[in-house]
Motif scaffolding. Structure first.
Motif, PDB file in Angstrom:
ATOM      1  N   SER A 189     -66.778 -40.052  48.849  1.00 28.01           N
ATOM      2  CA  SER A 189     -66.171 -41.375  48.674  1.00 28.01           C
ATOM      3  C   SER A 189     -64.802 -41.436  49.364  1.00 28.01           C
ATOM      4  CB  SER A 189     -66.031 -41.698  47.187  1.00 28.01           C
ATOM      5  OG  SER A 189     -65.239 -40.722  46.553  1.00 28.01           O
ATOM      6  N   GLY A 190     -64.218 -40.316  49.611  1.00 27.79           N
ATOM      7  CA  GLY A 190     -62.939 -40.267  50.317  1.00 27.79           C
ATOM      8  C   GLY A 190     -62.446 -38.838  50.373  1.00 27.79           C
ATOM      9  N   THR A 216     -58.875 -36.391  49.950  1.00 26.73           N
ATOM     10  CA  THR A 216     -57.458 -36.245  49.635  1.00 26.73           C
ATOM     11  C   THR A 216     -57.010 -34.911  50.206  1.00 26.73           C
ATOM     12  OG1 THR A 216     -57.749 -37.518  47.608  1.00 26.73           O
ATOM     13  CG2 THR A 216     -55.739 -36.194  47.785  1.00 26.73           C
ATOM     14  N   ARG A 250     -59.786 -44.144  54.081  1.00 29.35           N
ATOM     15  CA  ARG A 250     -60.470 -43.273  53.113  1.00 29.35           C
ATOM     16  C   ARG A 250     -59.770 -41.913  52.980  1.00 29.35           C
ATOM     17  NH1 ARG A 250     -65.636 -42.274  55.154  1.00 29.35           N
ATOM     18  NH2 ARG A 250     -66.086 -41.166  53.225  1.00 29.35           N
ATOM     19  N   ASN A 258     -58.301 -39.839  41.385  1.00 33.27           N
ATOM     20  CA  ASN A 258     -59.317 -38.983  42.017  1.00 33.27           C
ATOM     21  C   ASN A 258     -60.669 -39.405  41.452  1.00 33.27           C
ATOM     22  OD1 ASN A 258     -60.249 -36.946  43.688  1.00 33.27           O
ATOM     23  ND2 ASN A 258     -59.960 -35.317  42.173  1.00 33.27           N
ATOM     24  N   ASP A 259     -61.745 -38.992  42.060  1.00 36.65           N
ATOM     25  CA  ASP A 259     -63.059 -39.202  41.447  1.00 36.65           C
ATOM     26  C   ASP A 259     -63.966 -38.071  41.892  1.00 36.65           C
ATOM     27  OD1 ASP A 259     -65.076 -40.169  43.609  1.00 36.65           O
ATOM     28  OD2 ASP A 259     -63.298 -41.409  43.997  1.00 36.65           O
ATOM     29  N   ARG A 310     -65.075 -37.601  45.459  1.00 35.23           N
ATOM     30  CA  ARG A 310     -64.039 -37.448  46.471  1.00 35.23           C
ATOM     31  C   ARG A 310     -63.818 -35.968  46.757  1.00 35.23           C
ATOM     32  NH1 ARG A 310     -60.457 -41.465  48.068  1.00 35.23           N
ATOM     33  NH2 ARG A 310     -58.705 -40.503  49.140  1.00 35.23           N
TER      34      ARG A 310
END
Ligand SMILES: Cc1cc2nc3c(=O)[nH]c(=O)nc-3n(C[C@H](O)[C@H](O)[C@H](O)COP(=O)(O)OP(=O)(O)OC[C@H]3O[C@@H](n4cnc5c(N)ncnc54)[C@H](O)[C@@H]3O)c2cc1C
Length: 490
Positions: A206-207, A209, A233, A342-343, A346
């Protein structure tokens, strides 16, 4: 302080285990570490001191050091032309015509560097009959000419009698993501990976970091963007702003005018700067230093190099958090500057390994030990080879140390004037010894090598004129503001 310990594994331990099958070997030099610095040192020593023998020991399986475990998209940040060992080219000294490095000298990948060092070992050093490489072997300590090794695979112990010196080629070793332990906690459910794992992604997360503000984090963000990841993203948690070298100013050979202009700007800033930040700003004004975000005051200087196109790409990442991570949870990342969402879908990329570790200066030549350190700004292979050339010269250790003031590395821009002072003093001292100056002028590791045929180049002539005008003032200013005997060791 990093580097190998003098007292680790006291000699009586050797005696205690002698009853078992302990192997005994003898050599002139025992080199601990088989990374780039060790290889550059041994290569130059073999050339300069015929008849001497070396044993190189590394707990890794092959020469190359950290490059063996680097992330797959790593490259040198400097041209291959000045990296590796003095006796053999790395790559073809080609100026790239395409891609992100177009117009600049080629930069080897990690795989190319590992292959290069393996060939240097197999095709040059081992066939010389004077070098042995013991991989998968831990140096565990010793003193007074007796040292102890343990095989990481068989457990076999080896006692090494060293006729001349122990060479510590671990003092400035790199801490890299795939081998370091993060300083922050990670909850189950959060996905935290080193950059090495990104090439194994099975589907788009999803992205991303990215944690960390150094060269590895820059490489990782740049690689994600190159892969077509939308900058929206990417979240970049970057604790500090770096001062970076502009790659356009670090080019050797046919483009050496650029590097000489960098030198001239550096000397001019050394002559006039009122402090380290003033020094950095002067270099920035001459396009030698760059910052990703010029709105932030740079506090870190690690000698990393970047091109303007890479810089533009990194600036497209809008979600930049100036923060230091404390903990990564599945739904929130806590930092010293607040929480970041956050998820579990990710991917958090850990680029927080230190890279170059702080290395307070210590005398390079000390009795039965040599400590490989930087003598030049950011060119470790050149520095290591220079140490070997100075070691092979008929000098006393005080004379050798006077030729080789170590360049302190702390990673702080606050220490840059000390670095500038050490570099300048070293250049002047070595330039006054014809044999060493001669080697230096000819070595491929020196980015300013081969100026002779390029004296028609306007940038070269102009730079030499500027350096001649400013060098006296640089010595005086640096000596007043950053005397080497007052380097603040913290
Ligand atoms: C991503 C990255 C890019 C870089 N790019 C450049 C560049 O473009 N140009 C440049 O000049 N520099 C660059 N550097 C700096 C880099 O530090 C040097 O280029 C160099 O590779 C470091 O070599 P080293 O031999 O000092 O350390 P390392 O490569 O870390 O090697 C040290 C070795 O010592 C071994 N060792 C340590 N302790 C022991 C022990 N007790 N017993 C046995 N073995 C031991 C380790 O296993 C390791 O293999 C880069 C660094 C990084 C991390």
């Amino acid at each position: 302080m990093s580097g190998i310990g003098r007292l680790a594994g006291a000699p009586h331990m050797v005696g205690a285990t002698r009853g078992r099958d302990m192997r005994m070997i003898e050599t002139d030099y025992l080199i601990v570490g088989g990374g780039a610095s060790a290889m550059a040192y041994v290569d130059a020593l073999v050339e300069a001191a015929p008849d001497l023998e070396c044993v190189v020991v590394d707990r890794r399986h092959a020469p190359g050091g950290h490059w063996l475990d680097a992330y797959p998209f790593v490259r040198l940040h400097q041209p291959s032309a000045n990296y590796g060992v003095s006796s053999r080219m790395l790559g073809d000294d080609r100026i790239d015509a395409h891609g992100a490095n177009a117009g600049f000298y080629e930069r080897a990948t990690g795989v190319e560097i590992c292959d290069y060092f393996r060939r240097v070992l197999d095709e040059r050093l081992i066939p010389s009959g004077r070098v042995r490489f013991l991989g998968m072997t831990e140096y565990v300590g010793g003193e007074g000419g007796l040292h102890r090794l343990v095989s990481v695979t068989s457990g076999e112990e080896t006692e090494v009698r060293v006729r001349r010196r122990l060479v510590d080629a671990t003092y400035v070793e790199s801490s890299i993501p795939s081998r370091h332990r993060p300083s922050f906690g990670v909850d189950e459910g959060a996905v935290v990976v080193p950059p090495n794992e990104l090439v194994h992604l099975a589907s788009a997360p999803s992205g991303f970091t990215v944690l960390g503000g150094g060269k590895t984090a820059m490489d990782t963000c740049g690689w994600l963007l190159d892969q077509g990841v939308d900058p929206e993203r990417i979240c970049w948690v970057r604790p500090s702003e770096l001062w970076l070298f502009n790659r356009a100013k670090t080019q050797p050979l046919d483009l050496v005018g650029s590097y000489m202009q960098l030198q001239a700007s550096w000397v001019a800033a050394s002559a006039t700067a009122t402090g380290p930040i003033d020094f950095a700003r002067r270099l920035e004004a001459e396009d030698v230093f760059l910052r990703i975000d010029p709105g932030q005051e740079g506090s870190v200087f690690r000698g990393a190099t970047i091109s303007l196109s890479e810089l533009d790409a990194l600036r497209s990442i809008g979600d930049v958090r100036p923060a230091r991570v404390h903990h990564v949870g599945a739904s929130v990342i806590s930092t010293d500057a607040g929480d970041i969402p956050n998820d579990p879908g990710r991917v958090v990329v850990d680029c927080t390994a230190a890279g170059l570790r702080p290395s307070p200066p210590r005398p390079a030549f000390e009795g039965d030990r040599i400590t490989v350190q930087y003598l030049t700004l950011g060119y470790l292979c050149w520095s290591a080879a220079l140490l070997a050339i100075v070691e092979a010269a008929p000098l006393t250790d005080p004379e050798r140390n006077a030729l080789c003031p170590p360049v302190p590395f702390s990673g702080r821009i606050g220490d840059v004037l000390y670095q500038a002072n050490a570099v300048l003093q070293g250049i002047a001292a070595r330039g006054a010894v014809p044999e060493i100056a001669g080697w230096n002028d000819a070595s491929r590791l020196n980015p300013a090598a081969g100026l002779g045929p390029r004296m028609q180049d306007h940038d070269v002539v102009d730079a030499l004129g500027r350096i001649g005008k400013d060098v006296g003032g640089a010595f005086r200013n640096l000596q007043q503001r950053a005397p080497l005997d007052r380097f603040p060791v913290t």
